[in-house]
Design a protein around this motif. Structure first.
Motif, PDB file in Angstrom:
ATOM      1  N   LYS A 260     -50.126   5.955   5.722  1.00 51.05           N
ATOM      2  CA  LYS A 260     -51.547   5.689   5.783  1.00 51.05           C
ATOM      3  C   LYS A 260     -52.336   6.644   4.928  1.00 51.05           C
ATOM      4  O   LYS A 260     -53.473   6.396   4.588  1.00 51.05           O
ATOM      5  CB  LYS A 260     -52.014   5.748   7.230  1.00 51.05           C
ATOM      6  CG  LYS A 260     -51.441   4.627   8.065  1.00 51.05           C
ATOM      7  CD  LYS A 260     -51.899   4.720   9.502  1.00 51.05           C
ATOM      8  CE  LYS A 260     -51.416   3.494  10.258  1.00 51.05           C
ATOM      9  NZ  LYS A 260     -49.962   3.339  10.183  1.00 51.05           N
ATOM     10  N   ILE A 261     -51.722   7.721   4.626  1.00 49.81           N
ATOM     11  CA  ILE A 261     -52.405   8.693   3.792  1.00 49.81           C
ATOM     12  C   ILE A 261     -51.705   8.746   2.454  1.00 49.81           C
ATOM     13  O   ILE A 261     -50.505   8.927   2.380  1.00 49.81           O
ATOM     14  CB  ILE A 261     -52.377  10.089   4.434  1.00 49.81           C
ATOM     15  CG1 ILE A 261     -52.922  10.014   5.836  1.00 49.81           C
ATOM     16  CG2 ILE A 261     -53.155  11.074   3.611  1.00 49.81           C
ATOM     17  CD1 ILE A 261     -54.314   9.456   5.917  1.00 49.81           C
ATOM     18  N   VAL A 262     -52.455   8.560   1.466  1.00 49.65           N
ATOM     19  CA  VAL A 262     -51.858   8.546   0.144  1.00 49.65           C
ATOM     20  C   VAL A 262     -52.608   9.496  -0.770  1.00 49.65           C
ATOM     21  O   VAL A 262     -53.742   9.878  -0.501  1.00 49.65           O
ATOM     22  CB  VAL A 262     -51.899   7.130  -0.465  1.00 49.65           C
ATOM     23  CG1 VAL A 262     -51.122   6.176   0.391  1.00 49.65           C
ATOM     24  CG2 VAL A 262     -53.330   6.675  -0.627  1.00 49.65           C
ATOM     25  N   GLN A 263     -51.933   9.806  -1.782  1.00 45.79           N
ATOM     26  CA  GLN A 263     -52.566  10.595  -2.808  1.00 45.79           C
ATOM     27  C   GLN A 263     -53.266   9.648  -3.750  1.00 45.79           C
ATOM     28  O   GLN A 263     -52.639   8.942  -4.498  1.00 45.79           O
ATOM     29  CB  GLN A 263     -51.512  11.407  -3.565  1.00 45.79           C
ATOM     30  CG  GLN A 263     -51.184  12.701  -2.906  1.00 45.79           C
ATOM     31  CD  GLN A 263     -52.375  13.619  -2.890  1.00 45.79           C
ATOM     32  OE1 GLN A 263     -53.257  13.492  -3.733  1.00 45.79           O
ATOM     33  NE2 GLN A 263     -52.409  14.518  -1.949  1.00 45.79           N
ATOM     34  N   CYS A 264     -54.506   9.691  -3.700  1.00 37.87           N
ATOM     35  CA  CYS A 264     -55.198   8.754  -4.565  1.00 37.87           C
ATOM     36  C   CYS A 264     -55.083   9.132  -6.017  1.00 37.87           C
ATOM     37  O   CYS A 264     -55.362   8.362  -6.893  1.00 37.87           O
ATOM     38  CB  CYS A 264     -56.640   8.631  -4.161  1.00 37.87           C
ATOM     39  SG  CYS A 264     -57.302  10.113  -3.514  1.00 37.87           S
ATOM     40  N   SER A 283     -57.500  14.435  -3.414  1.00 38.93           N
ATOM     41  CA  SER A 283     -56.914  13.150  -3.718  1.00 38.93           C
ATOM     42  C   SER A 283     -56.345  12.442  -2.516  1.00 38.93           C
ATOM     43  O   SER A 283     -56.063  11.261  -2.575  1.00 38.93           O
ATOM     44  CB  SER A 283     -55.804  13.340  -4.735  1.00 38.93           C
ATOM     45  OG  SER A 283     -54.913  14.310  -4.259  1.00 38.93           O
ATOM     46  N   ALA A 284     -56.134  13.127  -1.482  1.00 35.47           N
ATOM     47  CA  ALA A 284     -55.580  12.462  -0.319  1.00 35.47           C
ATOM     48  C   ALA A 284     -56.650  11.654   0.382  1.00 35.47           C
ATOM     49  O   ALA A 284     -57.780  12.087   0.529  1.00 35.47           O
ATOM     50  CB  ALA A 284     -54.982  13.484   0.636  1.00 35.47           C
ATOM     51  N   ARG A 285     -56.247  10.540   0.792  1.00 36.56           N
ATOM     52  CA  ARG A 285     -57.200   9.736   1.535  1.00 36.56           C
ATOM     53  C   ARG A 285     -56.449   8.704   2.364  1.00 36.56           C
ATOM     54  O   ARG A 285     -55.269   8.460   2.162  1.00 36.56           O
ATOM     55  CB  ARG A 285     -58.167   9.041   0.584  1.00 36.56           C
ATOM     56  CG  ARG A 285     -57.494   8.044  -0.310  1.00 36.56           C
ATOM     57  CD  ARG A 285     -58.528   7.370  -1.183  1.00 36.56           C
ATOM     58  NE  ARG A 285     -57.919   6.482  -2.141  1.00 36.56           N
ATOM     59  CZ  ARG A 285     -57.527   5.269  -1.874  1.00 36.56           C
ATOM     60  NH1 ARG A 285     -57.659   4.800  -0.655  1.00 36.56           N
ATOM     61  NH2 ARG A 285     -56.988   4.504  -2.799  1.00 36.56           N
ATOM     62  N   HIS A 286     -57.181   8.131   3.221  1.00 33.44           N
ATOM     63  CA  HIS A 286     -56.594   7.103   4.060  1.00 33.44           C
ATOM     64  C   HIS A 286     -56.482   5.828   3.258  1.00 33.44           C
ATOM     65  O   HIS A 286     -57.411   5.414   2.592  1.00 33.44           O
ATOM     66  CB  HIS A 286     -57.479   6.882   5.285  1.00 33.44           C
ATOM     67  CG  HIS A 286     -56.782   6.166   6.386  1.00 33.44           C
ATOM     68  ND1 HIS A 286     -56.644   4.804   6.414  1.00 33.44           N
ATOM     69  CD2 HIS A 286     -56.173   6.627   7.504  1.00 33.44           C
ATOM     70  CE1 HIS A 286     -55.997   4.444   7.511  1.00 33.44           C
ATOM     71  NE2 HIS A 286     -55.690   5.534   8.183  1.00 33.44           N
ATOM     72  N   GLY A 425     -45.182   9.653  -0.632  1.00 31.11           N
ATOM     73  CA  GLY A 425     -46.599   9.817  -0.638  1.00 31.11           C
ATOM     74  C   GLY A 425     -47.393   9.145  -1.683  1.00 31.11           C
ATOM     75  O   GLY A 425     -48.187   8.294  -1.378  1.00 31.11           O
ATOM     76  N   LEU A 426     -47.246   9.538  -2.853  1.00 34.06           N
ATOM     77  CA  LEU A 426     -48.167   9.031  -3.831  1.00 34.06           C
ATOM     78  C   LEU A 426     -47.999   7.548  -3.984  1.00 34.06           C
ATOM     79  O   LEU A 426     -46.898   7.034  -3.976  1.00 34.06           O
ATOM     80  CB  LEU A 426     -47.910   9.711  -5.173  1.00 34.06           C
ATOM     81  CG  LEU A 426     -48.177  11.192  -5.136  1.00 34.06           C
ATOM     82  CD1 LEU A 426     -47.932  11.765  -6.507  1.00 34.06           C
ATOM     83  CD2 LEU A 426     -49.570  11.470  -4.670  1.00 34.06           C
ATOM     84  N   VAL A 427     -49.066   6.971  -4.151  1.00 36.05           N
ATOM     85  CA  VAL A 427     -49.013   5.533  -4.301  1.00 36.05           C
ATOM     86  C   VAL A 427     -49.517   5.167  -5.670  1.00 36.05           C
ATOM     87  O   VAL A 427     -50.625   5.488  -6.034  1.00 36.05           O
ATOM     88  CB  VAL A 427     -49.874   4.843  -3.242  1.00 36.05           C
ATOM     89  CG1 VAL A 427     -49.885   3.366  -3.500  1.00 36.05           C
ATOM     90  CG2 VAL A 427     -49.331   5.155  -1.876  1.00 36.05           C
ATOM     91  N   LEU A 428     -48.692   4.549  -6.361  1.00 38.63           N
ATOM     92  CA  LEU A 428     -49.108   4.096  -7.667  1.00 38.63           C
ATOM     93  C   LEU A 428     -49.574   2.678  -7.520  1.00 38.63           C
ATOM     94  O   LEU A 428     -48.801   1.787  -7.256  1.00 38.63           O
ATOM     95  CB  LEU A 428     -47.937   4.159  -8.639  1.00 38.63           C
ATOM     96  CG  LEU A 428     -47.382   5.553  -8.854  1.00 38.63           C
ATOM     97  CD1 LEU A 428     -46.212   5.483  -9.782  1.00 38.63           C
ATOM     98  CD2 LEU A 428     -48.448   6.466  -9.361  1.00 38.63           C
TER      99      LEU A 428
END
Length: 592
Positions: A260-264, A283-286, A425-428
């Motif tokens: 639910k938390i990703v590195q934007c 950069s982290a956000r829901h 984590g990071l979401v591309l």
DNA sequence: GAGTTTGAAACT
DNA sequence: CAGTTTCAAACTC
């Protein structure tokens, strides 16, 4: 069994279950009893009266549900032949309940194999991570098909059917009710949630802990002793049930269990002209944002606040006052931060030439906490003692527990490891990520949601696969052994925080041999679960702030890139992890 | 500790 | 898919 029982105190009750011959489900889910379950292998017991049969389920049957650790620990006992186990209940209230253990899917192993990616409290030693059932889907289906066991069509209905076949369960329920902790204890539980237990436990009463309402279930974990839930099915003995239901939920919403938390920061800039906070240090956000209307994002009702992240453009909150970052602030910041991008050539780079620096540098990319603490407790993710967090800066998915100011400090190294393993984590969302080894560039599908750690491509690569729970498409190994170990190879896999775990079949497995292998997943081999959500329509849905149920954003990069003709590679930026000597410390993420 | 509020999840 | 209901956590008293 006899011996084992004799060794136990007289107070112990014994639950017997036939591992191989009968498939029995126990409703002995009394909270207290749960704690004290010990499953002792190699014990032959009479067949269970339970009518459910599952043949061939158990081949490696040793596991121990440790009462001491509040966890279900499954020991890698694998008695090739021994098919019976004894489930010993210590001080149990459900002594007559037969328990089926469909175990030993390595998933349940404490090692972290099969960790669910969405674990939010991975540092909770007391939690048992749910395994992906994918790896054993086929066998399970066979079992079920030949088993006359009711298939899940509806989670509730399934349970009903399930329970119909389990007369004992009724008694167990009564027992459970009888033994149910009084609501009074709820407060105690509350007190235990983070500070004391290190993990948040649930108190579900109606959902059997099989819905997303349940924090444990939602986090991909089994309920454990601290939980005060009723009629809990979210336990290893109901592994199949849990996995089935999870699959159902995922079928409705493929991101239901996604982080639910990703590195934007990893999101495509295009993703928005508006959602550029990805570039921001904070950069982290829901992922989905919140929809708070009354709490102003100042209370834990707020999904963002609860996990210690600022609100973003994804949020539909009203009157946002999120101390971790107001919605407006986030948007403002995102517009200004360009550190992700090299203006000169338009290539995106992450330079982590030096270990420490890499950490700090990368950390700088995850400044959410730095920016948004506003005097609040520093999220645990920054806690110095959490070495893995420190060493796996922002690139890793920030689990709520990590981010939460309330999250407990991990007492052992497990947390980090699990986190790395299970919390991609990071979401591309819209960018191609390639990494370059020597002269070769290996594409990393941006659809993969799990770019959790720049240092950890293993994690990065594995995550998306895990997401593709139902996907049969298995990416081939990257195994970029082509490069020298020092140069071409990606050293992150040697990182202490990187488990030798990879996604095999449909689950995580340890791969001692492939420890040093990289995995390359051709784009066309992107798990279908991810592919199927790539339609522009869904992409729109994903980005729509009005959607409660989210479609995988990462799948939709095409759209995000615009409606360019070819979704996969064109139009989008391409990232290359440029290998430099002494990787992982020298990795550049290059946008091409 | 009981009751209320809140917003996510589930349902229609 | 929008509106409603259900749910469990968070919160208040």
């Amino acid at each position: 069994m006899q011996e084992a029982g004799q060794k136990q105190q007289s107070m112990r009750r014994h639950l017997h279950f036939e591992v191989e011959g009968a498939y029995k489900k126990s409703i002995g889910n009394n909270d207290n009893s749960w704690n004290s379950i010990n499953i002792v292998p190699n014990v032959r017991t009479p067949s269970s009266p339970m009518g459910l049969e599952a043949t061939g389920l158990f081949h490696a049957n040793s596991y121990t549900i440790s009462n001491n650790k509040q966890a279900a620990n499954f020991s890698p006992y694998s008695p090739s032949g021994s098919s019976f186990c004894q489930l010993e209940m210590l001080e149990t209230h459900t002594n007559n309940v037969d328990t089926s253990v469909r175990n030993n899917r390595s998933s349940s192993m404490p090692s972290g194999i099969g960790l669910h990616l969405n674990s939010i409290v991975s540092n909770c030693g007391s939690n048992t991570q749910l395994a992906r059932k994918d790896s054993f889907n086929s066998s399970r289906e066979k079992i079920l098909s030949g088993n006359k066991q009711p298939m899940l069509e509806d989670s509730e209905g399934w349970l009903v059917e399930y329970e119909k076949q389990m007369p004992i369960s009724q008694d167990a329920y009564r027992l459970e009710e009888f033994n149910q902790r009084s609501p009074k204890k709820k407060r105690n539980r509350d007190n235990n949630t983070f500070e004391n237990e290190g993990c948040k436990r649930c108190n579900c009463r109606k959902t059997k802990c099989l819905k997303l309402y349940c924090d444990c279930f939602n986090a991909g974990e089994y309920c454990t002793e601290p939980c005060t839930c009723k009629n809990c099915f979210n336990r290893p003995v109901y592994e199949d049930t849990v996995l089935d239901i999870r699959q159902q939920i995922e079928s409705r919403n493929s991101l239901a269990f996604a982080p639910k938390i990703v590195q934007c920061g990893q999101e495509s800039p295009q993703n928005s002209g508006e959602d550029s906070n990805q570039k921001t240090p904070a950069s982290a956000r829901h992922k989905r944002g919140c929809t708070c209307k009354k709490s102003r994002c100042l209370k834990k009702y707020c999904e963002c606040y609860k996990v210690g992240v600022g609100c973003s453009s994804e949020c539909r909150c009203e009157g946002c006052k999120n101390v971790f970052g107001k919605k407006e602030e986030m948007e403002h910041i995102k517009l200004g931060d360009k550190r992700w991008e090299d203006a000169s050539d338009g290539k995106m780079r992450i330079d982590i030439s030096q270990p420490e620096q890499s950490h700090s540098d990368v950390s700088s990319l995850t400044p959410m906490f730095q920016l948004s603490n506003h005097g609040r407790a520093v999220p645990k993710s920054q806690h110095p003692t959490r070495r893995h967090l420190a060493s796996t800066p922002e690139s890793q998915v920030l689990s709520p527990s990590e981010m939460s100011p309330q999250s407990p400090q991990t007492s052992d190294g497990n947390y980090s490891l699990m986190n790395v393993r299970g919390s991609p984590g990071l979401v591309l969302h819209d960018q191609e990520l390639d990494y370059q080894i020597g002269k070769e560039v290996y594409p990393l599908s941006p659809r993969w949601d799990g770019l959790s750690d720049i240092h950890d491509l293993t994690s990065l690569l594995n995550y998306p696969l895990s997401r593709a729970s139902s996907s049969k498409a298995l990416r081939p190994e990257l195994s970029q052994e082509s490069g020298s170990s020092s140069h071409g190879s990606l050293h992150w896999r040697n990182s202490p925080m990187i488990p030798n775990v990879h996604f095999s079949g449909n689950k995580f497995v340890t791969d001692p041999g492939s420890n040093n292998k990289l995995y390359n997943v051709p784009e066309d081999e992107t798990p279908h679960i991810l592919k199927e959500t790539c339609s522009p329509k869904k992409a729109v849905k994903t980005s729509s702030p009005n959607k409660k149920r989210v479609s995988p954003p990462h799948n939709c990069l095409h759209e995000l890139r615009g409606s360019s003709s070819s979704p996969s590679l064109r139009g989008g930026r391409k990232f290359i992890l440029q290998s430099v000597p002494s990787f992982p410390h020298s990795v550049k993420l290059k946008k091409v």
